[in-house]
Design a protein around this motif. Sequence first.
Motif, PDB file in Angstrom:
ATOM      1  N   VAL A 138      -8.247   2.643   1.059  1.00  0.00           N
ATOM      2  CA  VAL A 138      -8.642   2.217   2.391  1.00  0.00           C
ATOM      3  C   VAL A 138      -8.162   3.263   3.389  1.00  0.00           C
ATOM      4  N   ASP A 139      -9.034   3.626   4.340  1.00  0.00           N
ATOM      5  CA  ASP A 139      -8.639   4.550   5.401  1.00  0.00           C
ATOM      6  C   ASP A 139      -8.142   3.745   6.598  1.00  0.00           C
ATOM      7  N   VAL A 140      -6.913   4.042   7.029  1.00  0.00           N
ATOM      8  CA  VAL A 140      -6.300   3.364   8.172  1.00  0.00           C
ATOM      9  C   VAL A 140      -5.763   4.440   9.103  1.00  0.00           C
ATOM     10  N   ASP A 141      -6.280   4.469  10.318  1.00  0.00           N
ATOM     11  CA  ASP A 141      -5.836   5.442  11.327  1.00  0.00           C
ATOM     12  C   ASP A 141      -5.906   6.874  10.795  1.00  0.00           C
ATOM     13  N   GLY A 142      -6.968   7.188  10.090  1.00  0.00           N
ATOM     14  CA  GLY A 142      -7.163   8.536   9.593  1.00  0.00           C
ATOM     15  C   GLY A 142      -6.345   8.886   8.358  1.00  0.00           C
ATOM     16  N   ARG A 143      -5.650   7.915   7.803  1.00  0.00           N
ATOM     17  CA  ARG A 143      -4.846   8.141   6.595  1.00  0.00           C
ATOM     18  C   ARG A 143      -5.382   7.264   5.476  1.00  0.00           C
ATOM     19  N   ARG A 144      -5.368   7.780   4.300  1.00  0.00           N
ATOM     20  CA  ARG A 144      -5.826   7.009   3.147  1.00  0.00           C
ATOM     21  C   ARG A 144      -4.632   6.317   2.502  1.00  0.00           C
ATOM     22  N   LEU A 145      -4.779   5.011   2.340  1.00  0.00           N
ATOM     23  CA  LEU A 145      -3.762   4.209   1.674  1.00  0.00           C
ATOM     24  C   LEU A 145      -4.376   3.593   0.427  1.00  0.00           C
ATOM     25  N   TYR A 146      -3.563   3.412  -0.580  1.00  0.00           N
ATOM     26  CA  TYR A 146      -4.017   2.834  -1.839  1.00  0.00           C
ATOM     27  C   TYR A 146      -3.298   1.517  -2.056  1.00  0.00           C
ATOM     28  N   HIS A 147      -4.103   0.468  -2.286  1.00  0.00           N
ATOM     29  CA  HIS A 147      -3.578  -0.872  -2.521  1.00  0.00           C
ATOM     30  C   HIS A 147      -3.681  -1.197  -4.003  1.00  0.00           C
ATOM     31  N   PRO A 205       0.832  -1.210   0.000  1.00  0.00           N
ATOM     32  CA  PRO A 205       0.000   0.000   0.000  1.00  0.00           C
ATOM     33  C   PRO A 205       0.864   1.256   0.000  1.00  0.00           C
ATOM     34  N   VAL A 206       0.374   2.281  -0.693  1.00  0.00           N
ATOM     35  CA  VAL A 206       1.118   3.537  -0.740  1.00  0.00           C
ATOM     36  C   VAL A 206       0.248   4.676  -0.230  1.00  0.00           C
ATOM     37  N   SER A 207       0.871   5.607   0.428  1.00  0.00           N
ATOM     38  CA  SER A 207       0.206   6.839   0.860  1.00  0.00           C
ATOM     39  C   SER A 207       0.468   7.894  -0.203  1.00  0.00           C
ATOM     40  N   THR A 208      -0.162   9.029  -0.048  1.00  0.00           N
ATOM     41  CA  THR A 208       0.062  10.122  -0.992  1.00  0.00           C
ATOM     42  C   THR A 208       1.532  10.543  -0.979  1.00  0.00           C
ATOM     43  N   ALA A 209       2.126  10.606   0.205  1.00  0.00           N
ATOM     44  CA  ALA A 209       3.527  11.022   0.313  1.00  0.00           C
ATOM     45  C   ALA A 209       4.454  10.046  -0.408  1.00  0.00           C
ATOM     46  N   LEU A 210       4.210   8.753  -0.247  1.00  0.00           N
ATOM     47  CA  LEU A 210       5.042   7.754  -0.921  1.00  0.00           C
ATOM     48  C   LEU A 210       4.820   7.807  -2.430  1.00  0.00           C
ATOM     49  N   ALA A 211       3.575   7.976  -2.846  1.00  0.00           N
ATOM     50  CA  ALA A 211       3.286   8.086  -4.278  1.00  0.00           C
ATOM     51  C   ALA A 211       3.976   9.311  -4.872  1.00  0.00           C
ATOM     52  N   GLU A 212       4.041  10.390  -4.111  1.00  0.00           N
ATOM     53  CA  GLU A 212       4.733  11.599  -4.570  1.00  0.00           C
ATOM     54  C   GLU A 212       6.221  11.313  -4.776  1.00  0.00           C
ATOM     55  N   GLN A 213       6.796  10.507  -3.893  1.00  0.00           N
ATOM     56  CA  GLN A 213       8.207  10.122  -4.039  1.00  0.00           C
ATOM     57  C   GLN A 213       8.399   9.248  -5.271  1.00  0.00           C
ATOM     58  N   LEU A 214       7.440   8.361  -5.527  1.00  0.00           N
ATOM     59  CA  LEU A 214       7.526   7.506  -6.710  1.00  0.00           C
ATOM     60  C   LEU A 214       7.462   8.336  -7.984  1.00  0.00           C
ATOM     61  N   LEU A 215       6.645   9.375  -7.986  1.00  0.00           N
ATOM     62  CA  LEU A 215       6.532  10.243  -9.158  1.00  0.00           C
ATOM     63  C   LEU A 215       7.771  11.114  -9.360  1.00  0.00           C
ATOM     64  N   ALA A 216       8.578  11.276  -8.330  1.00  0.00           N
ATOM     65  CA  ALA A 216       9.782  12.104  -8.452  1.00  0.00           C
ATOM     66  C   ALA A 216      10.758  11.513  -9.464  1.00  0.00           C
ATOM     67  N   ALA A 217      10.671  10.203  -9.700  1.00  0.00           N
ATOM     68  CA  ALA A 217      11.555   9.533 -10.658  1.00  0.00           C
ATOM     69  C   ALA A 217      10.900   9.411 -12.029  1.00  0.00           C
ATOM     70  N   SER A 218       9.827  10.124 -12.254  1.00  0.00           N
ATOM     71  CA  SER A 218       9.069  10.023 -13.501  1.00  0.00           C
ATOM     72  C   SER A 218       9.406  11.180 -14.435  1.00  0.00           C
ATOM     73  N   PRO A 219       8.827  11.163 -15.640  1.00  0.00           N
ATOM     74  CA  PRO A 219       8.978  12.326 -16.517  1.00  0.00           C
ATOM     75  C   PRO A 219       8.242  13.560 -15.986  1.00  0.00           C
ATOM     76  N   TRP A 220       7.520  13.418 -14.869  1.00  0.00           N
ATOM     77  CA  TRP A 220       6.786  14.521 -14.248  1.00  0.00           C
ATOM     78  C   TRP A 220       7.306  14.743 -12.831  1.00  0.00           C
ATOM     79  N   PRO A 221       8.586  15.072 -12.677  1.00  0.00           N
ATOM     80  CA  PRO A 221       9.150  15.195 -11.324  1.00  0.00           C
ATOM     81  C   PRO A 221       8.604  16.388 -10.554  1.00  0.00           C
ATOM     82  N   THR A 222       7.916  17.299 -11.229  1.00  0.00           N
ATOM     83  CA  THR A 222       7.383  18.469 -10.531  1.00  0.00           C
ATOM     84  C   THR A 222       5.969  18.241 -10.018  1.00  0.00           C
ATOM     85  N   ALA A 223       5.400  17.052 -10.236  1.00  0.00           N
ATOM     86  CA  ALA A 223       4.067  16.747  -9.708  1.00  0.00           C
ATOM     87  C   ALA A 223       4.142  16.741  -8.185  1.00  0.00           C
TER      88      ALA A 223
END
Length: 78
Positions: free
Chosen positions: A60-69, A21-39
Amino acid sequence: MPEPITRRGFLLAAVQEHGRPVSTALAEQLLAASPWPTARRNTTRKTLRGLAREGRLTAVDVDGRRLYHPTTQHTGDR
């Protein structure tokens, strides 16, 4: 001619490759290595929500945070 990759396609592939599962913050880090590093955060949130609406990710919401599986797709017989 190969199909051009989109930000949504890149993020989906990165989340599936990550395998957990990824959070928004982790997904943002994953996008940093993409052709859209400024996203940034809002763009990443919109992209994740769009993938969830399409049924490609499960939110899925877990402890008030949204995670994506990553959504598993079954082929053939069960």
